[in-house]
Design a protein around this motif. Structure first.
Motif, short mmCIF file in Angstrom:
data_model
loop_
_atom_site.label_atom_id
_atom_site.label_comp_id
_atom_site.label_asym_id
_atom_site.label_seq_id
_atom_site.Cartn_x
_atom_site.Cartn_y
_atom_site.Cartn_z
N THR A 68 0.93 -1.09 -0.07
CA THR A 68 0.08 0.13 -0.11
C THR A 68 1.11 1.30 0.08
N LEU A 69 0.36 2.39 -0.13
CA LEU A 69 1.27 3.75 -0.29
C LEU A 69 1.79 3.91 1.06
N GLU A 70 1.03 3.56 2.00
CA GLU A 70 1.60 3.68 3.43
C GLU A 70 2.82 2.84 3.81
N GLU A 71 2.62 1.66 3.20
CA GLU A 71 3.80 0.74 3.60
C GLU A 71 5.09 1.09 2.58
N TYR A 72 4.51 1.20 1.49
CA TYR A 72 5.80 2.02 0.50
C TYR A 72 6.65 3.13 1.16
N ARG A 73 5.86 4.04 1.55
CA ARG A 73 6.49 5.30 2.11
C ARG A 73 7.40 4.84 3.50
N SER A 74 6.76 3.97 4.27
CA SER A 74 7.68 3.60 5.64
C SER A 74 8.82 2.87 5.13
N ARG A 77 11.34 5.36 3.88
CA ARG A 77 11.88 6.12 5.11
C ARG A 77 12.82 5.22 5.88
#
Length: 92
Positions: A68-74, A77
């Motif tokens: 998901t977008l949130e997982e990809y961003r984390s 990071r």
């Protein structure tokens, strides 16, 4: 319901009513379904970019699905933090 490994074609039987109730959504969105048997060395399988590998509900089975977008961003990071930490250690 027969669950089939994408790598070695091993099949596992799962009761249909339990599979539909708890596992169907995860199984349908999976890109790869991998068994965890010793005969099937899943550590050598290349996971596509933008995907993550997560443990599945059948013992040592796992699935590869799109992040998901949130997982990809984390993940991005975490890689950035790791790289800056390595750079700081090398400077000392």
């Amino acid at each position: 319901m027969q669950v089939k490994c994408s790598n070695c074609d091993f099949e596992q039987f799962v009761k249909e009513h339990k599979f539909d109730k708890e596992y169907r959504a995860d199984y349908e969105r999976a890109i790869l379904v991998l068994c965890g048997r010793n005969e099937c060395d899943t550590s050598q399988i290349k996971i596509p970019n933008g995907c993550i590998k997560e443990m599945m509900w059948l013992g040592s089975w796992s699935i590869v699905r799109e992040a998901t977008l949130e997982e990809y961003r984390s993940i991005k990071r975490a890689k950035m933090i790791r790289d800056t930490g390595v750079e700081q250690c090398l400077k000392q």
